[in-house]
Design a protein around this motif. Sequence first.
Motif, PDB file in Angstrom:
ATOM      1  N   GLN A  41       0.820  -1.200   0.000  1.00  0.00           N
ATOM      2  CA  GLN A  41       0.000   0.000   0.000  1.00  0.00           C
ATOM      3  C   GLN A  41       0.863   1.263   0.000  1.00  0.00           C
ATOM      4  OE1 GLN A  41      -2.491   0.557   3.510  1.00  0.00           O
ATOM      5  NE2 GLN A  41      -4.102   1.417   2.257  1.00  0.00           N
ATOM      6  N   ALA A  42       1.868   1.290   0.875  1.00  0.00           N
ATOM      7  CA  ALA A  42       2.749   2.459   0.958  1.00  0.00           C
ATOM      8  C   ALA A  42       3.584   2.611  -0.307  1.00  0.00           C
ATOM      9  CB  ALA A  42       3.650   2.351   2.180  1.00  0.00           C
ATOM     10  N   GLU A  43       4.083   1.508  -0.836  1.00  0.00           N
ATOM     11  CA  GLU A  43       4.944   1.565  -2.019  1.00  0.00           C
ATOM     12  C   GLU A  43       4.191   2.087  -3.242  1.00  0.00           C
ATOM     13  OE1 GLU A  43       8.009  -2.110  -0.904  1.00  0.00           O
ATOM     14  OE2 GLU A  43       6.127  -2.514  -1.965  1.00  0.00           O
ATOM     15  N   VAL A  44       2.937   1.645  -3.401  1.00  0.00           N
ATOM     16  CA  VAL A  44       2.170   2.092  -4.571  1.00  0.00           C
ATOM     17  C   VAL A  44       1.818   3.573  -4.448  1.00  0.00           C
ATOM     18  CG1 VAL A  44       0.130   1.689  -5.992  1.00  0.00           C
ATOM     19  CG2 VAL A  44       1.244  -0.224  -4.895  1.00  0.00           C
ATOM     20  N   PHE A  45       1.533   4.023  -3.232  1.00  0.00           N
ATOM     21  CA  PHE A  45       1.254   5.441  -3.051  1.00  0.00           C
ATOM     22  C   PHE A  45       2.500   6.278  -3.324  1.00  0.00           C
ATOM     23  CE2 PHE A  45      -0.129   9.278  -0.630  1.00  0.00           C
ATOM     24  CZ  PHE A  45      -1.320   9.496  -1.302  1.00  0.00           C
ATOM     25  N   ASP A  46       3.672   5.752  -2.959  1.00  0.00           N
ATOM     26  CA  ASP A  46       4.936   6.412  -3.310  1.00  0.00           C
ATOM     27  C   ASP A  46       5.040   6.601  -4.819  1.00  0.00           C
ATOM     28  OD1 ASP A  46       5.873   6.630  -0.710  1.00  0.00           O
ATOM     29  OD2 ASP A  46       7.030   4.776  -0.788  1.00  0.00           O
ATOM     30  N   LEU A  47       4.742   5.531  -5.560  1.00  0.00           N
ATOM     31  CA  LEU A  47       4.805   5.585  -7.023  1.00  0.00           C
ATOM     32  C   LEU A  47       3.816   6.600  -7.574  1.00  0.00           C
ATOM     33  CD1 LEU A  47       5.021   1.746  -7.833  1.00  0.00           C
ATOM     34  CD2 LEU A  47       6.882   3.408  -7.951  1.00  0.00           C
ATOM     35  N   PHE A  48       2.652   6.674  -6.951  1.00  0.00           N
ATOM     36  CA  PHE A  48       1.606   7.592  -7.392  1.00  0.00           C
ATOM     37  C   PHE A  48       2.037   9.047  -7.206  1.00  0.00           C
ATOM     38  CE2 PHE A  48      -2.991   9.136  -6.568  1.00  0.00           C
ATOM     39  CZ  PHE A  48      -3.216   9.349  -7.910  1.00  0.00           C
ATOM     40  N   VAL A  49       2.549   9.374  -6.038  1.00  0.00           N
ATOM     41  CA  VAL A  49       3.001  10.742  -5.771  1.00  0.00           C
ATOM     42  C   VAL A  49       4.170  11.117  -6.682  1.00  0.00           C
ATOM     43  CG1 VAL A  49       4.024  12.262  -4.024  1.00  0.00           C
ATOM     44  CG2 VAL A  49       2.159  10.724  -3.393  1.00  0.00           C
ATOM     45  N   ALA A  50       5.031  10.121  -6.981  1.00  0.00           N
ATOM     46  CA  ALA A  50       6.191  10.369  -7.837  1.00  0.00           C
ATOM     47  C   ALA A  50       5.832  10.462  -9.317  1.00  0.00           C
ATOM     48  CB  ALA A  50       7.233   9.271  -7.637  1.00  0.00           C
ATOM     49  N   GLY A  51       4.627  10.030  -9.677  1.00  0.00           N
ATOM     50  CA  GLY A  51       4.215  10.075 -11.073  1.00  0.00           C
ATOM     51  C   GLY A  51       4.526   8.815 -11.850  1.00  0.00           C
ATOM     52  N   ASP A  52       5.029   7.776 -11.175  1.00  0.00           N
ATOM     53  CA  ASP A  52       5.276   6.501 -11.851  1.00  0.00           C
ATOM     54  C   ASP A  52       3.993   5.691 -12.002  1.00  0.00           C
ATOM     55  OD1 ASP A  52       8.064   6.907 -12.144  1.00  0.00           O
ATOM     56  OD2 ASP A  52       8.350   6.407 -10.043  1.00  0.00           O
ATOM     57  N   VAL A  53       2.981   6.035 -11.239  1.00  0.00           N
ATOM     58  CA  VAL A  53       1.610   5.574 -11.443  1.00  0.00           C
ATOM     59  C   VAL A  53       0.787   6.820 -11.721  1.00  0.00           C
ATOM     60  CG1 VAL A  53      -0.438   4.639 -10.296  1.00  0.00           C
ATOM     61  CG2 VAL A  53       1.756   3.469 -10.069  1.00  0.00           C
ATOM     62  N   ASP A  54      -0.060   6.765 -12.754  1.00  0.00           N
ATOM     63  CA  ASP A  54      -0.764   7.970 -13.197  1.00  0.00           C
ATOM     64  C   ASP A  54      -2.131   8.134 -12.552  1.00  0.00           C
ATOM     65  OD1 ASP A  54       1.200   8.670 -15.403  1.00  0.00           O
ATOM     66  OD2 ASP A  54       0.591   6.663 -16.044  1.00  0.00           O
ATOM     67  N   ASP A  62      -4.354  18.642  -3.948  1.00  0.00           N
ATOM     68  CA  ASP A  62      -3.589  19.549  -4.798  1.00  0.00           C
ATOM     69  C   ASP A  62      -2.216  19.832  -4.194  1.00  0.00           C
ATOM     70  OD1 ASP A  62      -3.526  21.369  -7.144  1.00  0.00           O
ATOM     71  OD2 ASP A  62      -3.341  22.900  -5.599  1.00  0.00           O
ATOM     72  N   ASP A  63      -2.151  19.955  -2.871  1.00  0.00           N
ATOM     73  CA  ASP A  63      -0.876  20.196  -2.196  1.00  0.00           C
ATOM     74  C   ASP A  63       0.076  19.012  -2.337  1.00  0.00           C
ATOM     75  OD1 ASP A  63      -1.757  22.667  -1.414  1.00  0.00           O
ATOM     76  OD2 ASP A  63      -2.286  22.062   0.619  1.00  0.00           O
ATOM     77  N   LEU A  64      -0.468  17.826  -2.562  1.00  0.00           N
ATOM     78  CA  LEU A  64       0.353  16.621  -2.726  1.00  0.00           C
ATOM     79  C   LEU A  64       0.751  16.381  -4.184  1.00  0.00           C
ATOM     80  CD1 LEU A  64      -1.535  14.140  -0.357  1.00  0.00           C
ATOM     81  CD2 LEU A  64       0.785  15.004  -0.044  1.00  0.00           C
ATOM     82  N   GLY A  65       0.309  17.248  -5.078  1.00  0.00           N
ATOM     83  CA  GLY A  65       0.584  17.042  -6.493  1.00  0.00           C
ATOM     84  C   GLY A  65      -0.344  16.020  -7.113  1.00  0.00           C
ATOM     85  N   LEU A  66      -1.551  15.918  -6.562  1.00  0.00           N
ATOM     86  CA  LEU A  66      -2.534  14.950  -7.040  1.00  0.00           C
ATOM     87  C   LEU A  66      -3.846  15.673  -7.337  1.00  0.00           C
ATOM     88  CD1 LEU A  66      -1.929  12.138  -4.373  1.00  0.00           C
ATOM     89  CD2 LEU A  66      -0.955  12.262  -6.683  1.00  0.00           C
ATOM     90  N   LYS A  67      -4.557  15.170  -8.330  1.00  0.00           N
ATOM     91  CA  LYS A  67      -5.859  15.740  -8.686  1.00  0.00           C
ATOM     92  C   LYS A  67      -6.956  14.829  -8.150  1.00  0.00           C
ATOM     93  CE  LYS A  67      -8.680  17.535 -12.464  1.00  0.00           C
ATOM     94  NZ  LYS A  67      -8.987  18.765 -11.707  1.00  0.00           N
ATOM     95  N   PHE A  68      -7.761  15.369  -7.255  1.00  0.00           N
ATOM     96  CA  PHE A  68      -8.853  14.627  -6.625  1.00  0.00           C
ATOM     97  C   PHE A  68     -10.095  14.709  -7.500  1.00  0.00           C
ATOM     98  CE2 PHE A  68     -12.637  14.597  -3.915  1.00  0.00           C
ATOM     99  CZ  PHE A  68     -12.444  13.467  -3.135  1.00  0.00           C
ATOM    100  N   PHE A  69     -10.620  13.540  -7.897  1.00  0.00           N
ATOM    101  CA  PHE A  69     -11.860  13.507  -8.663  1.00  0.00           C
ATOM    102  C   PHE A  69     -13.073  13.261  -7.778  1.00  0.00           C
ATOM    103  CE2 PHE A  69      -8.864  12.032 -12.120  1.00  0.00           C
ATOM    104  CZ  PHE A  69      -8.938  13.194 -12.860  1.00  0.00           C
ATOM    105  N   GLY A  70     -12.946  12.326  -6.860  1.00  0.00           N
ATOM    106  CA  GLY A  70     -14.085  12.009  -6.008  1.00  0.00           C
ATOM    107  C   GLY A  70     -13.864  10.716  -5.258  1.00  0.00           C
ATOM    108  N   PRO A  71     -14.852  10.303  -4.474  1.00  0.00           N
ATOM    109  CA  PRO A  71     -14.732   9.071  -3.689  1.00  0.00           C
ATOM    110  C   PRO A  71     -15.137   7.840  -4.493  1.00  0.00           C
ATOM    111  CG  PRO A  71     -16.815  10.085  -3.208  1.00  0.00           C
ATOM    112  CD  PRO A  71     -16.118  11.002  -4.199  1.00  0.00           C
TER     113      PRO A  71
END
Length: 330
Positions: free
Chosen positions: A71-84, A132-141
Amino acid sequence: MFSKLLAAGAALLLMASSPALAQTQLKLATDSGAKGSPSGDALDRWAKLIEDGTNGEVQVDVFYQNELGSQAEVFDLFVAGDVDLMINWPITAYDERLGVLFTPYMVTSWEEAFEAYKPGGWVNTMLVGIYDDLGLKFFGPWPEGFNGVASRGKYAMTPEEASSLKIRVPAMFPMAESVQALGYQTATIDWSEVFTAIQTGVVDGDGANIIYWDYEYFRDVLDYYNQTKMQFVTGIIAMNSGSWDKLTPEQQKVVEESALTVMEEAFEQAQERDQGYIEKAKEAGMNYIEPSPEQLKEMAERVRSQVWPMMESRVGAEIMETIRANAGGL
């Protein structure tokens, strides 16, 4: 003739290199849910909507639970942009304000949850800024339902009864704090190790999950599910902001509208699906415990009084003021 051929070849080369015609490849992942699970199906649905809506200009590779790491590793990839793209249950290590998602007894009904989380809703508005502060675009739940505490051997309805039970909780503030406020001991254990931890007696159960997860993954080692309704559990549909910026405006529109479609379908399906898994759990021999309104009120008052002040120093006074002003009544 030769010059005409050269001109035609140059035009074709220009068209082939045009960004509008170039194929874009996106990675879509989740940290919870195998292929064929409800969240896995939601990934497939979102990917297809994007590919169909862009006429194949955007292709989406889907990665299910544990295929890219923990879980932590995939979120790392997401914040880094390696997961879109992700439908995930974010850890709060990056920003404790994400704990807003897990505020105990913030909403108390499905109707309140939809109004709070839909675009323009008060929870949705808070999360857009945090993401937005994390460099992520929130769409919804991607809503699942209200959670509870599943246990082996016995269950608890009072803090005194809970004190003898050690319950696994995910590494998300204030999940552990909420379970502790009900009187339980807690242990933070990675999702991939929970079955073994319950089976071997390291913990007595699993806390903070909707019944689907405890039925689907742990029904052979759990006896009770107590529907404490501490949190309205929802995944989050989001995109890395850098990946978003690389799309054309037309592609962005498709991705966002597809995300909202997945969100709306989830709200339509989640309550019925949750009730269906309650029945499946009962049929499998799990004892489903539903506290009375009076018991739930007592639990909610106890947890709010202990956890909400704790949250103020970690998510901020302004956020907590918004929560207090809008939270569901008890």
